[in-house]
Design a protein around this motif. Structure first.
Motif, mmCIF file in Angstrom:
data_model
loop_
_atom_site.group_PDB
_atom_site.id
_atom_site.type_symbol
_atom_site.label_atom_id
_atom_site.label_comp_id
_atom_site.label_asym_id
_atom_site.label_seq_id
_atom_site.Cartn_x
_atom_site.Cartn_y
_atom_site.Cartn_z
ATOM 1 N N ARG A 174 -14.861 -48.261 -35.768
ATOM 2 C CA ARG A 174 -14.076 -47.264 -35.035
ATOM 3 C C ARG A 174 -14.740 -45.898 -35.011
ATOM 4 O O ARG A 174 -14.328 -45.015 -34.263
ATOM 5 N N LEU A 175 -15.755 -45.697 -35.840
ATOM 6 C CA LEU A 175 -16.442 -44.416 -35.875
ATOM 7 C C LEU A 175 -17.293 -44.228 -34.625
ATOM 8 O O LEU A 175 -17.790 -45.200 -34.058
ATOM 9 N N PRO A 176 -17.509 -42.979 -34.207
ATOM 10 C CA PRO A 176 -18.404 -42.744 -33.071
ATOM 11 C C PRO A 176 -19.830 -43.163 -33.419
ATOM 12 O O PRO A 176 -20.236 -43.161 -34.582
ATOM 13 N N ASP A 177 -20.603 -43.508 -32.411
ATOM 14 C CA ASP A 177 -21.944 -44.050 -32.639
ATOM 15 C C ASP A 177 -22.816 -43.112 -33.470
ATOM 16 O O ASP A 177 -23.576 -43.571 -34.338
ATOM 17 N N ALA A 178 -22.725 -41.819 -33.226
ATOM 18 C CA ALA A 178 -23.580 -40.874 -33.943
ATOM 19 C C ALA A 178 -23.331 -40.918 -35.441
ATOM 20 O O ALA A 178 -24.264 -40.748 -36.243
ATOM 21 N N LEU A 179 -22.082 -41.143 -35.833
ATOM 22 C CA LEU A 179 -21.758 -41.245 -37.250
ATOM 23 C C LEU A 179 -22.021 -42.659 -37.757
ATOM 24 O O LEU A 179 -22.569 -42.840 -38.856
ATOM 25 N N LYS A 180 -21.658 -43.635 -36.974
ATOM 26 C CA LYS A 180 -21.874 -45.027 -37.366
ATOM 27 C C LYS A 180 -23.352 -45.299 -37.650
ATOM 28 O O LYS A 180 -23.687 -46.071 -38.572
ATOM 29 N N ASP A 181 -24.229 -44.653 -36.906
ATOM 30 C CA ASP A 181 -25.666 -44.896 -37.053
ATOM 31 C C ASP A 181 -26.216 -44.442 -38.402
ATOM 32 O O ASP A 181 -27.273 -44.912 -38.822
ATOM 33 N N GLU A 231 -12.799 -36.565 -38.616
ATOM 34 C CA GLU A 231 -13.039 -36.369 -37.187
ATOM 35 C C GLU A 231 -13.460 -37.680 -36.523
ATOM 36 O O GLU A 231 -13.029 -38.007 -35.405
ATOM 37 N N GLY A 232 -14.287 -38.445 -37.245
ATOM 38 C CA GLY A 232 -14.756 -39.709 -36.688
ATOM 39 C C GLY A 232 -13.647 -40.728 -36.493
ATOM 40 O O GLY A 232 -13.710 -41.561 -35.591
ATOM 41 N N MET A 233 -12.613 -40.653 -37.353
ATOM 42 C CA MET A 233 -11.488 -41.568 -37.220
ATOM 43 C C MET A 233 -10.428 -41.045 -36.257
ATOM 44 O O MET A 233 -9.358 -41.641 -36.119
ATOM 45 N N GLY A 234 -10.706 -39.902 -35.631
ATOM 46 C CA GLY A 234 -9.791 -39.388 -34.623
ATOM 47 C C GLY A 234 -8.849 -38.331 -35.093
ATOM 48 O O GLY A 234 -7.988 -37.862 -34.341
ATOM 49 N N GLY A 235 -8.997 -37.889 -36.373
ATOM 50 C CA GLY A 235 -8.157 -36.815 -36.881
ATOM 51 C C GLY A 235 -8.691 -35.458 -36.468
ATOM 52 O O GLY A 235 -9.794 -35.334 -35.922
#
Length: 266
Positions: free
Chosen positions: A167-174, A258-262
């Motif tokens: 669920r994290l954005p790609d920039a963080l997931k990477d 932020e990555g989880m949408g908070g």
């Protein structure tokens, strides 16, 4: 506001009780204890869990009869309802790991006051580790102060179910590297507190007994355990289960929130 009772005495009581409980648990470890299931046959309970729970309840309730009681294995809502201060107990956090012979399980004992964990101890008997803290002390591992890791921009060591990482954005997931499964949630949070992990993402339905002790240890190590929107975790309510939770230090946690949408935290 800090409670006006003796946190040093409460922490000492938790630690002495948890260490005694750990010895009981070790006597059953890798000895094929009797097991049954609860929650629709989804959650194992062993005779070790119940033996530890009995010992802990006897020791803590005798010492602090005015405190409420919340344990994974015993107690009713009436035993905590209306109590400003209560014990929150997981006799063996990571029962599945305990039963399979893994060492990443712990006895988790906490004092919660006005919804906030204020003292906590995790005893990890099979690894000879004792984590402890209250709101006026540093967090310690085997009596040595610990702190969360600094966190790097290019790599983050995270314990998490894969579906939450996805669920994290790609920039963080990477930049996220996930570690292998750790049976005890409390221990995973403690590993964030001592810097072995940068953070953890916790799936829905974690209960107060899974997190209360670890939450205060992480807080006093410089980190935090929060809801997915970044609000601090509260314990002692009814029901005692939570939604998605996030844990990390001050550099990592805002990125996870932020990555989880908070909302970003400043």
């Amino acid at each position: 506001m800090s409670p006006d009772f003796d946190l040093d005495a409460d922490l000492a009581l938790l630690r002495a009780t948890a260490e005694e409980a750990g010895e009981i648990a070790l006597a059953y470890f890798r000895q094929d204890p009797h097991v049954w299931y609860k929650n629709g046959d989804r959650s194992p309970v062993s005779e070790a869990d119940m033996a530890v729970d009995r010992l802990v309840r006897e020791r803590l309730s005798a010492a602090r009869p005015d405190y409420g009681w919340l344990s994974e294995e015993s107690g009713r809502p009436a035993e905590r309802r209306g109590r400003e201060t209560l014990f929150v107990v997981d006799p063996i956090d990571g029962t599945r790991g305990f039963l399979s012979g893994e060492t990443a399980w712990c006895v988790s004992l906490a004092v919660v006051h006005a919804g906030r964990p204020v003292a906590g101890v995790l005893v990890v008997p099979a690894r000879d580790e004792v984590f402890a803290a209250h709101t006026r002390t540093p967090a310690t591992l085997n009596d040595v102060a610990i702190s969360v890791g600094a966190g790097k921009d290019d790599v983050l060591s995270i314990a998490s179910p894969r579906r939450l990482v996805d669920r994290l954005p790609d920039a963080l997931k990477d930049v996220v590297t996930t570690v292998g499964f750790i049976p005890s949630l409390a221990y995973r949070i403690a590993m964030v507190a001592d810097g072995r992990l940068d953070g953890t993402l916790v799936r829905e339905k974690a209960n107060d007994w899974d997190i209360a002790a670890a939450a205060v240890i992480l807080e006093r190590a410089g980190g935090a355990l929060v809801e997915a929107d970044g609000t601090p975790v509260r314990c002692g309510g009814d029901p005692s289960a939570h939604g998605i939770l996030l844990a990390g230090g001050p550099r990592v946690l805002p990125r996870l929130v932020e990555g989880m949408g908070g909302a970003p935290r400043h």
